[in-house]
Design a protein around this motif. Structure first.
Motif, PDB file in Angstrom:
ATOM      1  N   ASP A  18       0.828  -1.212   0.000  1.00 30.21           N
ATOM      2  CA  ASP A  18       0.000   0.000   0.000  1.00 30.21           C
ATOM      3  C   ASP A  18       0.859   1.257   0.000  1.00 30.21           C
ATOM      4  OD1 ASP A  18      -1.895   1.951   0.295  1.00 30.21           O
ATOM      5  OD2 ASP A  18      -2.916   0.997   1.973  1.00 30.21           O
TER       6      ASP A  18
ATOM      7  N   THR B 105      -0.555   4.219  -1.056  1.00 30.20           N
ATOM      8  CA  THR B 105      -1.546   5.259  -1.329  1.00 30.20           C
ATOM      9  C   THR B 105      -1.297   6.549  -0.567  1.00 30.20           C
ATOM     10  OG1 THR B 105      -3.046   4.304   0.318  1.00 30.20           O
ATOM     11  CG2 THR B 105      -3.365   3.643  -1.980  1.00 30.20           C
TER      12      THR B 105
ATOM     13  N   ILE C  38      -0.435   9.930  -2.197  1.00 33.66           N
ATOM     14  CA  ILE C  38      -1.442  10.942  -2.531  1.00 33.66           C
ATOM     15  C   ILE C  38      -1.301  12.149  -1.616  1.00 33.66           C
ATOM     16  CG2 ILE C  38      -3.934  11.397  -2.538  1.00 33.66           C
ATOM     17  CD1 ILE C  38      -4.213   8.401  -3.416  1.00 33.66           C
TER      18      ILE C  38
ATOM     19  N   ASN D  27       2.403   3.363  -9.535  1.00 33.97           N
ATOM     20  CA  ASN D  27       2.033   4.522  -8.714  1.00 33.97           C
ATOM     21  C   ASN D  27       1.319   5.583  -9.544  1.00 33.97           C
ATOM     22  OD1 ASN D  27       2.941   3.604  -6.244  1.00 33.97           O
ATOM     23  ND2 ASN D  27       4.983   4.445  -6.530  1.00 33.97           N
TER      24      ASN D  27
ATOM     25  N   MET E  41      -2.169   4.406  -9.998  1.00 35.03           N
ATOM     26  CA  MET E  41      -2.932   4.602  -8.765  1.00 35.03           C
ATOM     27  C   MET E  41      -3.378   6.055  -8.639  1.00 35.03           C
ATOM     28  SD  MET E  41      -2.332   5.841  -5.306  1.00 35.03           S
ATOM     29  CE  MET E  41      -0.570   5.731  -5.193  1.00 35.03           C
TER      30      MET E  41
ATOM     31  N   PHE F  41      -7.260   7.640  -8.641  1.00 38.29           N
ATOM     32  CA  PHE F  41      -7.713   8.440  -7.501  1.00 38.29           C
ATOM     33  C   PHE F  41      -8.211   9.811  -7.937  1.00 38.29           C
ATOM     34  CE2 PHE F  41      -7.306  11.200  -3.824  1.00 38.29           C
ATOM     35  CZ  PHE F  41      -7.926  10.441  -2.852  1.00 38.29           C
TER      36      PHE F  41
ATOM     37  N   PHE G 158     -10.090   1.999  -3.565  1.00 35.01           N
ATOM     38  CA  PHE G 158      -9.336   2.532  -2.436  1.00 35.01           C
ATOM     39  C   PHE G 158      -9.918   2.141  -1.083  1.00 35.01           C
ATOM     40  CE2 PHE G 158      -8.368   5.006  -6.128  1.00 35.01           C
ATOM     41  CZ  PHE G 158      -6.985   5.100  -6.061  1.00 35.01           C
TER      42      PHE G 158
ATOM     43  N   LEU H  44      -7.691   0.726   1.961  1.00 39.94           N
ATOM     44  CA  LEU H  44      -6.297   1.133   1.841  1.00 39.94           C
ATOM     45  C   LEU H  44      -6.030   2.321   2.767  1.00 39.94           C
ATOM     46  CD1 LEU H  44      -5.826   0.811  -2.022  1.00 39.94           C
ATOM     47  CD2 LEU H  44      -5.194  -0.818  -0.248  1.00 39.94           C
TER      48      LEU H  44
ATOM     49  N   VAL I  48      -5.154   5.392   2.398  1.00 41.08           N
ATOM     50  CA  VAL I  48      -5.720   6.689   2.036  1.00 41.08           C
ATOM     51  C   VAL I  48      -7.179   6.810   2.465  1.00 41.08           C
ATOM     52  CG1 VAL I  48      -6.473   6.123  -0.301  1.00 41.08           C
ATOM     53  CG2 VAL I  48      -5.740   8.439   0.220  1.00 41.08           C
TER      54      VAL I  48
ATOM     55  N   GLN J 298     -10.742  12.921  -3.934  1.00 41.99           N
ATOM     56  CA  GLN J 298     -10.938  11.823  -4.884  1.00 41.99           C
ATOM     57  C   GLN J 298     -11.898  12.229  -5.989  1.00 41.99           C
ATOM     58  OE1 GLN J 298     -12.397   8.187  -3.197  1.00 41.99           O
ATOM     59  NE2 GLN J 298     -11.611   6.977  -4.889  1.00 41.99           N
TER      60      GLN J 298
END
Length: 85
Positions: A23, A25, A28, A50, A53, A57, A69, A72, A74, A84
């Motif tokens: 993970d 995330t 972000i 990445n 991902m 997002f 997501f 995860l 985030v 998002q």
């Protein structure tokens, strides 16, 4: 049972096919807090994954994929989830 894969560069495929995923995330949060970034790493360290991902997002075109997501890191931060799509 989760599977291990190599060479997969699509975030949606990772989540949908239940592959092991480290993970990352919280990248972000870095993207939202920095003005300019340069991420370098050796080959096969997940740069394209990445970017995929980040696309899923932030993209307005991928609203139906918001489920990717769930669970995860985030998703535990409401201030990030406001960005998002």
């Amino acid at each position: 049972m989760k599977r291990i894969t190599t060479g997969t560069e699509n975030f949606k495929e990772f989540i949908d096919k239940i592959y092991y995923y480290v993970d990352k995330t919280m990248l972000i949060d870095d993207v939202l807090s920095d003005k300019v970034m340069l991420y370098t790493s050796p080959r096969h360290f997940g740069k394209t994954l990445n970017m995929s991902m980040l696309y899923y997002f932030f993209s307005n075109k991928e609203k139906e994929n918001a489920y990717l997501f769930e669970g995860l890191n985030v998703s535990k931060h409401q201030y990030l989830m406001l960005h998002q799509n």
